[in-house]
Design a protein around this motif. Structure first.
Motif, PDB file in Angstrom:
ATOM      1  N   VAL A 180       8.593  -7.392  -0.033  1.00  0.00           N
ATOM      2  CA  VAL A 180       7.741  -6.911   1.055  1.00  0.00           C
ATOM      3  C   VAL A 180       7.440  -8.076   1.990  1.00  0.00           C
ATOM      4  CG1 VAL A 180       5.372  -6.227   1.611  1.00  0.00           C
ATOM      5  CG2 VAL A 180       6.666  -4.932  -0.064  1.00  0.00           C
ATOM      6  N   ILE A 181       7.521  -7.814   3.304  1.00  0.00           N
ATOM      7  CA  ILE A 181       7.155  -8.824   4.301  1.00  0.00           C
ATOM      8  C   ILE A 181       5.984  -8.291   5.114  1.00  0.00           C
ATOM      9  CG2 ILE A 181       7.920 -10.149   6.309  1.00  0.00           C
ATOM     10  CD1 ILE A 181      10.708 -10.100   5.270  1.00  0.00           C
ATOM     11  N   PRO A 182       4.752  -8.778   4.878  1.00  0.00           N
ATOM     12  CA  PRO A 182       3.597  -8.324   5.662  1.00  0.00           C
ATOM     13  C   PRO A 182       3.701  -8.798   7.106  1.00  0.00           C
ATOM     14  CG  PRO A 182       2.929  -9.459   3.638  1.00  0.00           C
ATOM     15  CD  PRO A 182       4.372  -9.736   3.844  1.00  0.00           C
ATOM     16  N   GLU A 183       3.121  -8.026   8.016  1.00  0.00           N
ATOM     17  CA  GLU A 183       3.109  -8.433   9.421  1.00  0.00           C
ATOM     18  C   GLU A 183       2.268  -9.682   9.620  1.00  0.00           C
ATOM     19  OE1 GLU A 183       1.830  -5.206  11.813  1.00  0.00           O
ATOM     20  OE2 GLU A 183       3.540  -3.931  11.344  1.00  0.00           O
ATOM     21  N   ASN A 184       1.199  -9.812   8.840  1.00  0.00           N
ATOM     22  CA  ASN A 184       0.303 -10.961   8.964  1.00  0.00           C
ATOM     23  C   ASN A 184      -0.024 -11.486   7.571  1.00  0.00           C
ATOM     24  OD1 ASN A 184      -1.590 -12.887   9.732  1.00  0.00           O
ATOM     25  ND2 ASN A 184      -3.253 -11.401   9.858  1.00  0.00           N
ATOM     26  N   PRO A 185       0.812 -12.372   7.010  1.00  0.00           N
ATOM     27  CA  PRO A 185       0.551 -12.880   5.659  1.00  0.00           C
ATOM     28  C   PRO A 185      -0.816 -13.548   5.511  1.00  0.00           C
ATOM     29  CG  PRO A 185       2.759 -13.463   6.370  1.00  0.00           C
ATOM     30  CD  PRO A 185       2.049 -12.923   7.584  1.00  0.00           C
ATOM     31  N   SER A 186      -1.328 -14.140   6.598  1.00  0.00           N
ATOM     32  CA  SER A 186      -2.635 -14.807   6.521  1.00  0.00           C
ATOM     33  C   SER A 186      -3.767 -13.814   6.298  1.00  0.00           C
ATOM     34  CB  SER A 186      -2.892 -15.607   7.804  1.00  0.00           C
ATOM     35  OG  SER A 186      -1.938 -16.637   7.960  1.00  0.00           O
ATOM     36  N   GLU A 227       3.461   4.202  -7.303  1.00  0.00           N
ATOM     37  CA  GLU A 227       3.614   4.881  -6.019  1.00  0.00           C
ATOM     38  C   GLU A 227       4.958   4.457  -5.452  1.00  0.00           C
ATOM     39  OE1 GLU A 227       0.424   4.723  -3.297  1.00  0.00           O
ATOM     40  OE2 GLU A 227      -1.119   4.803  -4.825  1.00  0.00           O
ATOM     41  N   THR A 228       5.951   5.301  -5.639  1.00  0.00           N
ATOM     42  CA  THR A 228       7.332   4.939  -5.329  1.00  0.00           C
ATOM     43  C   THR A 228       7.515   4.541  -3.875  1.00  0.00           C
ATOM     44  OG1 THR A 228       8.083   6.485  -7.016  1.00  0.00           O
ATOM     45  CG2 THR A 228       9.717   5.710  -5.443  1.00  0.00           C
ATOM     46  N   GLY A 229       8.095   3.348  -3.690  1.00  0.00           N
ATOM     47  CA  GLY A 229       8.492   2.895  -2.364  1.00  0.00           C
ATOM     48  C   GLY A 229       7.390   2.396  -1.464  1.00  0.00           C
ATOM     49  N   VAL A 230       6.141   2.394  -1.920  1.00  0.00           N
ATOM     50  CA  VAL A 230       5.038   1.998  -1.047  1.00  0.00           C
ATOM     51  C   VAL A 230       4.279   0.843  -1.681  1.00  0.00           C
ATOM     52  CG1 VAL A 230       2.899   2.702   0.076  1.00  0.00           C
ATOM     53  CG2 VAL A 230       4.798   4.323  -0.129  1.00  0.00           C
ATOM     54  N   ALA A 231       4.150  -0.252  -0.935  1.00  0.00           N
ATOM     55  CA  ALA A 231       3.365  -1.390  -1.402  1.00  0.00           C
ATOM     56  C   ALA A 231       1.938  -1.251  -0.915  1.00  0.00           C
ATOM     57  CB  ALA A 231       3.968  -2.695  -0.894  1.00  0.00           C
ATOM     58  N   GLY A 232       1.020  -1.807  -1.681  1.00  0.00           N
ATOM     59  CA  GLY A 232      -0.381  -1.725  -1.301  1.00  0.00           C
ATOM     60  C   GLY A 232      -1.077  -0.543  -1.914  1.00  0.00           C
ATOM     61  N   GLY A 233      -0.380   0.179  -2.807  1.00  0.00           N
ATOM     62  CA  GLY A 233      -1.008   1.288  -3.494  1.00  0.00           C
ATOM     63  C   GLY A 233      -1.971   0.791  -4.553  1.00  0.00           C
ATOM     64  N   ALA A 246      -1.798  -2.671   9.213  1.00  0.00           N
ATOM     65  CA  ALA A 246      -2.638  -1.520   9.530  1.00  0.00           C
ATOM     66  C   ALA A 246      -2.435  -0.390   8.533  1.00  0.00           C
ATOM     67  CB  ALA A 246      -2.344  -1.018  10.948  1.00  0.00           C
ATOM     68  N   GLY A 247      -1.245  -0.269   7.955  1.00  0.00           N
ATOM     69  CA  GLY A 247      -0.966   0.792   7.001  1.00  0.00           C
ATOM     70  C   GLY A 247      -0.259   0.252   5.783  1.00  0.00           C
ATOM     71  N   ALA A 248       0.264   1.172   4.963  1.00  0.00           N
ATOM     72  CA  ALA A 248       0.977   0.770   3.771  1.00  0.00           C
ATOM     73  C   ALA A 248       2.326   0.153   4.145  1.00  0.00           C
ATOM     74  CB  ALA A 248       1.187   1.977   2.860  1.00  0.00           C
ATOM     75  N   LEU A 249       2.815  -0.749   3.308  1.00  0.00           N
ATOM     76  CA  LEU A 249       4.086  -1.423   3.546  1.00  0.00           C
ATOM     77  C   LEU A 249       5.174  -0.788   2.688  1.00  0.00           C
ATOM     78  CD1 LEU A 249       2.961  -5.147   3.475  1.00  0.00           C
ATOM     79  CD2 LEU A 249       3.594  -3.832   5.477  1.00  0.00           C
ATOM     80  N   ASN A 250       6.343  -0.603   3.263  1.00  0.00           N
ATOM     81  CA  ASN A 250       7.470  -0.093   2.496  1.00  0.00           C
ATOM     82  C   ASN A 250       8.134  -1.235   1.752  1.00  0.00           C
ATOM     83  OD1 ASN A 250       7.208   2.586   3.350  1.00  0.00           O
ATOM     84  ND2 ASN A 250       8.313   2.157   5.248  1.00  0.00           N
ATOM     85  N   ILE A 251       8.402  -0.999   0.482  1.00  0.00           N
ATOM     86  CA  ILE A 251       9.118  -1.990  -0.311  1.00  0.00           C
ATOM     87  C   ILE A 251      10.605  -1.875   0.014  1.00  0.00           C
ATOM     88  CG2 ILE A 251       9.565  -2.835  -2.636  1.00  0.00           C
ATOM     89  CD1 ILE A 251       7.052  -1.385  -3.550  1.00  0.00           C
ATOM     90  N   GLY A 252      11.238  -2.997   0.295  1.00  0.00           N
ATOM     91  CA  GLY A 252      12.647  -2.979   0.660  1.00  0.00           C
ATOM     92  C   GLY A 252      13.489  -3.825  -0.263  1.00  0.00           C
ATOM     93  N   THR A 253      14.778  -3.820   0.007  1.00  0.00           N
ATOM     94  CA  THR A 253      15.706  -4.634  -0.766  1.00  0.00           C
ATOM     95  C   THR A 253      15.666  -6.081  -0.270  1.00  0.00           C
ATOM     96  OG1 THR A 253      17.560  -4.212   0.735  1.00  0.00           O
ATOM     97  CG2 THR A 253      17.204  -2.618  -1.062  1.00  0.00           C
ATOM     98  N   VAL A 254      16.315  -6.953  -1.019  1.00  0.00           N
ATOM     99  CA  VAL A 254      16.400  -8.348  -0.612  1.00  0.00           C
ATOM    100  C   VAL A 254      17.166  -8.461   0.702  1.00  0.00           C
ATOM    101  CG1 VAL A 254      17.306 -10.610  -1.261  1.00  0.00           C
ATOM    102  CG2 VAL A 254      16.222  -9.155  -2.987  1.00  0.00           C
ATOM    103  N   ALA A 255      18.202  -7.645   0.858  1.00  0.00           N
ATOM    104  CA  ALA A 255      18.988  -7.672   2.100  1.00  0.00           C
ATOM    105  C   ALA A 255      18.153  -7.188   3.276  1.00  0.00           C
ATOM    106  CB  ALA A 255      20.238  -6.794   1.947  1.00  0.00           C
ATOM    107  N   ASP A 256      17.305  -6.168   3.067  1.00  0.00           N
ATOM    108  CA  ASP A 256      16.440  -5.679   4.144  1.00  0.00           C
ATOM    109  C   ASP A 256      15.512  -6.783   4.636  1.00  0.00           C
ATOM    110  OD1 ASP A 256      17.555  -3.164   3.979  1.00  0.00           O
ATOM    111  OD2 ASP A 256      16.037  -2.400   2.588  1.00  0.00           O
ATOM    112  N   ALA A 257      15.066  -7.636   3.715  1.00  0.00           N
ATOM    113  CA  ALA A 257      14.148  -8.727   4.066  1.00  0.00           C
ATOM    114  C   ALA A 257      14.871  -9.929   4.654  1.00  0.00           C
ATOM    115  CB  ALA A 257      13.358  -9.156   2.834  1.00  0.00           C
TER     116      ALA A 257
END
Length: 272
Positions: free
Chosen positions: A185-191, A104-110, A209-220
């Motif tokens: 990917v950086i989740p809002e709540n890793p716990s 699932e391109t660009g979406v984490a949690g698929g 609450a929803g799917a996470l967008n996968i980003g670049t290292v620089a985005d993170a």
């Protein structure tokens, strides 16, 4: 008397769970990317004896487990010298996917996708960057990372997550993924992540609450370390100290049960 006995039983159960958590932490003291867990207790329901006075009269009925939380603090780094061993120098997770599940391109949690801090990756026979379990490592667009051995004699992974390859024809080094990097990917709540096993995590409603967008290292706003791995964040000194606390707590609650039993025995002996 019976209330005190049941309170002691609840305390023993909770401290047994605490020992289970500590034991798992210690067992994974050398597990790559492992994050330790902690346990919190809370008071159980209280029984109201009377509300007629100025203040309510209540007797507690023991304790229960409030939460078992994963501590996502960074672990120490271990140098391996293997170029495909990666570590994240900050927050975030790598994204991996079961090779039998469509991407699932660009979406984490698929479907079939997981997060991990364990970067002991290798390149398989197909040229894909994979985990020890054979899961594909995804790039910043949610695609599997492939290094064609026929095109490149060697490759390296930079701190900004780019793959730089040395062409087989002897030309200048090129970026294998173009503008893409290793996906972060950086989740809002890793716990809120749920442990899946194999140092993998899956998303839950508590993590995002929803799917996470996968980003670049620089985005993170982080960096990737090549040739090193993040070790467990378990501190043995802390764990053994908590083990002593749990052991004494268990013994104290067992003493409550023993004392309650002695009092009940005295009550029974009144009939003599």
């Amino acid at each position: 008397m019976l209330r005190s006995m049941y309170a002691g039983v609840s305390g023993m159960k909770n401290f047994q769970t605490k020992l289970d958590v500590i034991g798992n932490n210690i067992a994974n003291v050398n597990t790559i990317g492992f994050k330790k867990s902690t346990i919190n207790f809370q008071e159980m329901l209280s029984q109201n004896i009377s509300d007629s006075g100025t203040n309510p009269m209540q007797v507690g009925l023991g304790s229960t487990t409030a939460a078992v939380n994963v501590q996502h603090t960074p672990g120490s780094m271990m140098s391996t010298g293997i170029g495909t061993n990666l570590s994240i120098m900050g927050n975030g997770f790598f994204v991996v996917q079961d090779p039998d599940v469509a991407e699932e391109t660009g979406v984490a949690g698929g479907e079939g996708q997981f997060l991990t801090r364990s970067g002991n990756f290798t390149v398989n026979a197909d040229g894909n960057l994979v985990t020890a379990q054979g899961y594909n490592v995804l790039d910043s667009e949610g695609r599997k990372i492939n290094i064609d051995s026929n095109e490149y004699d060697s490759f390296a992974i930079t701190r900004d997550g780019r793959l730089i390859g040395k062409p087989s024809d002897g030309g200048e080094d090129v970026s294998i993924l173009g503008d893409r990097t290793v996906g972060i990917v950086i989740p809002e709540n890793p716990s809120g992540l749920r442990k899946f096993g194999g140092s993998l995590y899956e998303l839950t409603g508590q993590a995002n609450a929803g799917a996470l967008n996968i980003g670049t290292v620089a985005d993170a706003k982080t960096e990737v370390g090549s040739g090193q791995l993040e070790m467990s964040n378990v501190d043995l000194t802390e764990e053994f100290t908590e083990m002593i606390v749990a052991q004494r707590g268990f013994q104290a609650n067992s003493r409550i049960i023993s004392t309650s039993d002695e009092i009940l025995q005295e009550v029974v002996n009144l009939k003599r």
